[in-house]
Write a protein that holds these residues in place. Sequence first.
Motif, PDB file in Angstrom:
ATOM      1  N   TRP A   1      34.367   6.307  47.011  1.00 27.75           N
ATOM      2  CA  TRP A   1      35.798   6.389  46.666  1.00 27.75           C
ATOM      3  C   TRP A   1      36.365   5.029  46.227  1.00 27.75           C
ATOM      4  O   TRP A   1      37.452   4.949  45.678  1.00 27.75           O
ATOM      5  CB  TRP A   1      36.594   6.930  47.857  1.00 27.75           C
ATOM      6  CG  TRP A   1      36.332   8.406  48.048  1.00 27.75           C
ATOM      7  CD1 TRP A   1      36.117   9.327  47.080  1.00 27.75           C
ATOM      8  CD2 TRP A   1      36.273   9.089  49.288  1.00 27.75           C
ATOM      9  NE1 TRP A   1      35.908  10.568  47.612  1.00 27.75           N
ATOM     10  CE2 TRP A   1      35.999  10.467  48.996  1.00 27.75           C
ATOM     11  CE3 TRP A   1      36.413   8.734  50.630  1.00 27.75           C
ATOM     12  CZ2 TRP A   1      35.886  11.444  49.966  1.00 27.75           C
ATOM     13  CZ3 TRP A   1      36.299   9.706  51.599  1.00 27.75           C
ATOM     14  CH2 TRP A   1      36.028  11.042  51.275  1.00 27.75           C
ATOM     15  N   GLY A   2      35.655   4.004  46.457  1.00 33.84           N
ATOM     16  CA  GLY A   2      36.158   2.686  46.074  1.00 33.84           C
ATOM     17  C   GLY A   2      35.785   2.284  44.661  1.00 33.84           C
ATOM     18  O   GLY A   2      36.176   1.209  44.207  1.00 33.84           O
ATOM     19  N   MET A   3      35.036   3.138  43.954  1.00 30.84           N
ATOM     20  CA  MET A   3      34.696   2.817  42.567  1.00 30.84           C
ATOM     21  C   MET A   3      35.900   3.043  41.656  1.00 30.84           C
ATOM     22  O   MET A   3      36.539   4.096  41.736  1.00 30.84           O
ATOM     23  CB  MET A   3      33.513   3.682  42.113  1.00 30.84           C
ATOM     24  CG  MET A   3      32.204   3.327  42.848  1.00 30.84           C
ATOM     25  SD  MET A   3      30.770   4.159  42.183  1.00 30.84           S
ATOM     26  CE  MET A   3      31.140   5.848  42.612  1.00 30.84           C
ATOM     27  N   ASN A   4      36.247   2.102  40.809  1.00 31.77           N
ATOM     28  CA  ASN A   4      37.464   2.131  39.989  1.00 31.77           C
ATOM     29  C   ASN A   4      37.209   2.738  38.598  1.00 31.77           C
ATOM     30  O   ASN A   4      37.371   2.090  37.582  1.00 31.77           O
ATOM     31  CB  ASN A   4      38.048   0.715  39.855  1.00 31.77           C
ATOM     32  CG  ASN A   4      38.456   0.145  41.202  1.00 31.77           C
ATOM     33  OD1 ASN A   4      39.002   0.871  42.009  1.00 31.77           O
ATOM     34  ND2 ASN A   4      38.185  -1.128  41.413  1.00 31.77           N
ATOM     35  N   PHE A   5      36.803   4.001  38.601  1.00 27.45           N
ATOM     36  CA  PHE A   5      36.674   4.715  37.326  1.00 27.45           C
ATOM     37  C   PHE A   5      37.981   5.458  37.028  1.00 27.45           C
ATOM     38  O   PHE A   5      38.666   5.933  37.939  1.00 27.45           O
ATOM     39  CB  PHE A   5      35.503   5.710  37.375  1.00 27.45           C
ATOM     40  CG  PHE A   5      34.155   5.021  37.432  1.00 27.45           C
ATOM     41  CD1 PHE A   5      33.673   4.307  36.348  1.00 27.45           C
ATOM     42  CD2 PHE A   5      33.390   5.072  38.589  1.00 27.45           C
ATOM     43  CE1 PHE A   5      32.451   3.679  36.403  1.00 27.45           C
ATOM     44  CE2 PHE A   5      32.173   4.441  38.645  1.00 27.45           C
ATOM     45  CZ  PHE A   5      31.679   3.740  37.555  1.00 27.45           C
ATOM     46  N   ASP A   6      38.300   5.614  35.730  1.00 25.07           N
ATOM     47  CA  ASP A   6      39.572   6.257  35.341  1.00 25.07           C
ATOM     48  C   ASP A   6      39.624   7.729  35.722  1.00 25.07           C
ATOM     49  O   ASP A   6      40.704   8.256  36.022  1.00 25.07           O
ATOM     50  CB  ASP A   6      39.796   6.123  33.826  1.00 25.07           C
ATOM     51  CG  ASP A   6      40.135   4.686  33.437  1.00 25.07           C
ATOM     52  OD1 ASP A   6      40.582   3.950  34.351  1.00 25.07           O
ATOM     53  OD2 ASP A   6      39.937   4.311  32.270  1.00 25.07           O
ATOM     54  N   HIS A   7      38.546   8.408  35.696  1.00 27.91           N
ATOM     55  CA  HIS A   7      38.567   9.854  35.921  1.00 27.91           C
ATOM     56  C   HIS A   7      38.012  10.252  37.287  1.00 27.91           C
ATOM     57  O   HIS A   7      37.448  11.336  37.447  1.00 27.91           O
ATOM     58  CB  HIS A   7      37.760  10.552  34.806  1.00 27.91           C
ATOM     59  CG  HIS A   7      38.288  10.265  33.431  1.00 27.91           C
ATOM     60  ND1 HIS A   7      39.489  10.760  32.971  1.00 27.91           N
ATOM     61  CD2 HIS A   7      37.780   9.481  32.430  1.00 27.91           C
ATOM     62  CE1 HIS A   7      39.702  10.330  31.726  1.00 27.91           C
ATOM     63  NE2 HIS A   7      38.670   9.541  31.372  1.00 27.91           N
ATOM     64  N   MET A   8      38.184   9.382  38.274  1.00 22.92           N
ATOM     65  CA  MET A   8      37.790   9.748  39.644  1.00 22.92           C
ATOM     66  C   MET A   8      38.675  10.874  40.142  1.00 22.92           C
ATOM     67  O   MET A   8      39.895  10.844  39.952  1.00 22.92           O
ATOM     68  CB  MET A   8      37.952   8.543  40.576  1.00 22.92           C
ATOM     69  CG  MET A   8      36.893   7.454  40.376  1.00 22.92           C
ATOM     70  SD  MET A   8      35.285   7.920  40.978  1.00 22.92           S
ATOM     71  CE  MET A   8      35.605   8.031  42.727  1.00 22.92           C
ATOM     72  N   PRO A   9      38.137  11.920  40.809  1.00 24.49           N
ATOM     73  CA  PRO A   9      38.954  13.033  41.309  1.00 24.49           C
ATOM     74  C   PRO A   9      39.935  12.532  42.369  1.00 24.49           C
ATOM     75  O   PRO A   9      39.613  11.690  43.188  1.00 24.49           O
ATOM     76  CB  PRO A   9      37.931  13.990  41.913  1.00 24.49           C
ATOM     77  CG  PRO A   9      36.597  13.549  41.411  1.00 24.49           C
ATOM     78  CD  PRO A   9      36.714  12.117  41.037  1.00 24.49           C
ATOM     79  N   GLU A  10      41.108  13.089  42.322  1.00 27.36           N
ATOM     80  CA  GLU A  10      42.167  12.817  43.302  1.00 27.36           C
ATOM     81  C   GLU A  10      42.550  11.343  43.353  1.00 27.36           C
ATOM     82  O   GLU A  10      43.125  10.885  44.335  1.00 27.36           O
ATOM     83  CB  GLU A  10      41.727  13.270  44.704  1.00 27.36           C
ATOM     84  CG  GLU A  10      41.258  14.710  44.783  1.00 27.36           C
ATOM     85  CD  GLU A  10      42.352  15.701  44.420  1.00 27.36           C
ATOM     86  OE1 GLU A  10      43.538  15.356  44.580  1.00 27.36           O
ATOM     87  OE2 GLU A  10      42.016  16.807  43.981  1.00 27.36           O
TER      88      GLU A  10
ATOM     89  N   PRO B   1      45.141   9.485  52.845  1.00 26.31           N
ATOM     90  CA  PRO B   1      45.013  10.068  54.187  1.00 26.31           C
ATOM     91  C   PRO B   1      43.935  11.140  54.244  1.00 26.31           C
ATOM     92  O   PRO B   1      43.282  11.308  55.274  1.00 26.31           O
ATOM     93  CB  PRO B   1      46.403  10.633  54.471  1.00 26.31           C
ATOM     94  CG  PRO B   1      47.070  10.720  53.159  1.00 26.31           C
ATOM     95  CD  PRO B   1      46.497   9.669  52.300  1.00 26.31           C
ATOM     96  N   ALA B   2      43.728  11.882  53.140  1.00 29.08           N
ATOM     97  CA  ALA B   2      42.682  12.908  53.145  1.00 29.08           C
ATOM     98  C   ALA B   2      41.307  12.257  53.283  1.00 29.08           C
ATOM     99  O   ALA B   2      40.437  12.747  54.012  1.00 29.08           O
ATOM    100  CB  ALA B   2      42.755  13.724  51.864  1.00 29.08           C
TER     101      ALA B   2
END
Length: 343
Positions: free
Chosen positions: A303-312, A320-321
Motif C-alpha cells: 500500500w505504500g507504493m505511489n502508483f497513480d492507479h492504486m485501488p482505494e 483506517p481500512a
Amino acid sequence: MGASPGTLIADPSAKQSALNLTLISPDACEFINNASLDDVAAACEQWPLIWLDCVGLADIALIEEIGNIFSLHTLALEDVVNAGQRPKAEFFDDHAFFVLSMIDDAKSARYEQISFFFGENFVVTFQEREGDPFEPVRQRIRISNPSRLRHRKADYLAYALIDAVVDSYFPIVDATGDKVDAIENELLNAQPQPRPKEHIGELHGLRRATNLLKRTLWPLRDALTTLIRSDAAFISAETKVYLNDTLDHAIRLTETVESQRETMIGLIEMQLSLSQARTNEIIGVLTIVSAIFIPLTFLAGIWGMNFDHMPELKSAYGYPAALGFMALVAVALVVIFKRRKWL
C-alpha cells in the motif's frame, strides 16, 4: 637434577627449620619448643617414647643430623625435602616412612606435605611450615592416666597423628558439600532472572578444588592399606585395627569427594541447559513477533507504493481500512499460533 640418590637439596622457598620435642612416658610428659639436637640426643636416652616435629625444611644439615640420630634412610629423607610426593608407605629394617598431604590452614584450604618416620620408640615428623591439626593429639598426651598415647608405643602415636591429618579433611569436604547443595537449591528454585555466569564460575572453582582433593585422597587409601598389611615388628596388630578405622575414613572421604564431583558436573550441565533453554525461549518469542510483523510489513509495502492507479488510493476510508485489515491479520496470526501451542 643429576645428583646422586639420597642427596638432600633444600627448596629455595623452604621455611627455616625449628624443632619441637614431645617426651612421653606412662607417668609424665614434657614439651620442648625450639629444641636443640642435644635435647633430642638426651631424650633418646632418657624417655621411652619421643616425638620430634621438625617444622620447616630449609636446614639440610639439621635434617641430615636428625637422620643420623634415628638412622633414617637417606632416600626417604630425600623425599622429605622434595615436597609434592604422592602419598605412600615404605618400610626399612627398624622404621617405617609414611608421607601424605595435609591441610594446615582450614580457612584457605592450604596444603602441605607431611612426612612420618616411626620405629619402636620414636616418631619423627617433618612439616613444610607452621600449622597442623595435631593439637587434639597433644591434648591427649597432656591428659593424665588413663591415656593410650602415654602407655602405648610409637606405632600408636603415629596412628593418632595420621588419623588427625585424615580427619582434618572432613570440614573442608563438608563445607564444599554445603556450597554445592546451596547452588543446586538455587538452580532448582531459580527466579526468572538466574545468575548463570556466577553459578558457572563458582562451580568450576569448586570442581578444581574437588579434583585436587581427589588427587590427594585417592592414593592415600593405597598407602594406608600398605601400612596395615605390613609385617613390620614395630607395628602391632592392635594398632592395625585402629589404622583400619582411619582407612575407612579415607575411603568415605574419597567417595564423598567423587559424589560431589559428579554432582557438580551435573549442575554445570544443568546450568548450561537452563541457559540454552532461556536463549531458545527468547529466540522463540522474537520469532513469533517477527512472524506477526512479516505479513504486516508486506501489506504496508504494497500500500505504500505511489502508483497513480492504486485501488482505494483516494478513498476517505482507505487508511483506517488498511490499519483495521492489518490488525485483523495480526490477531488471526496470534490465534493460530496459540491453537498450535506456539505461544
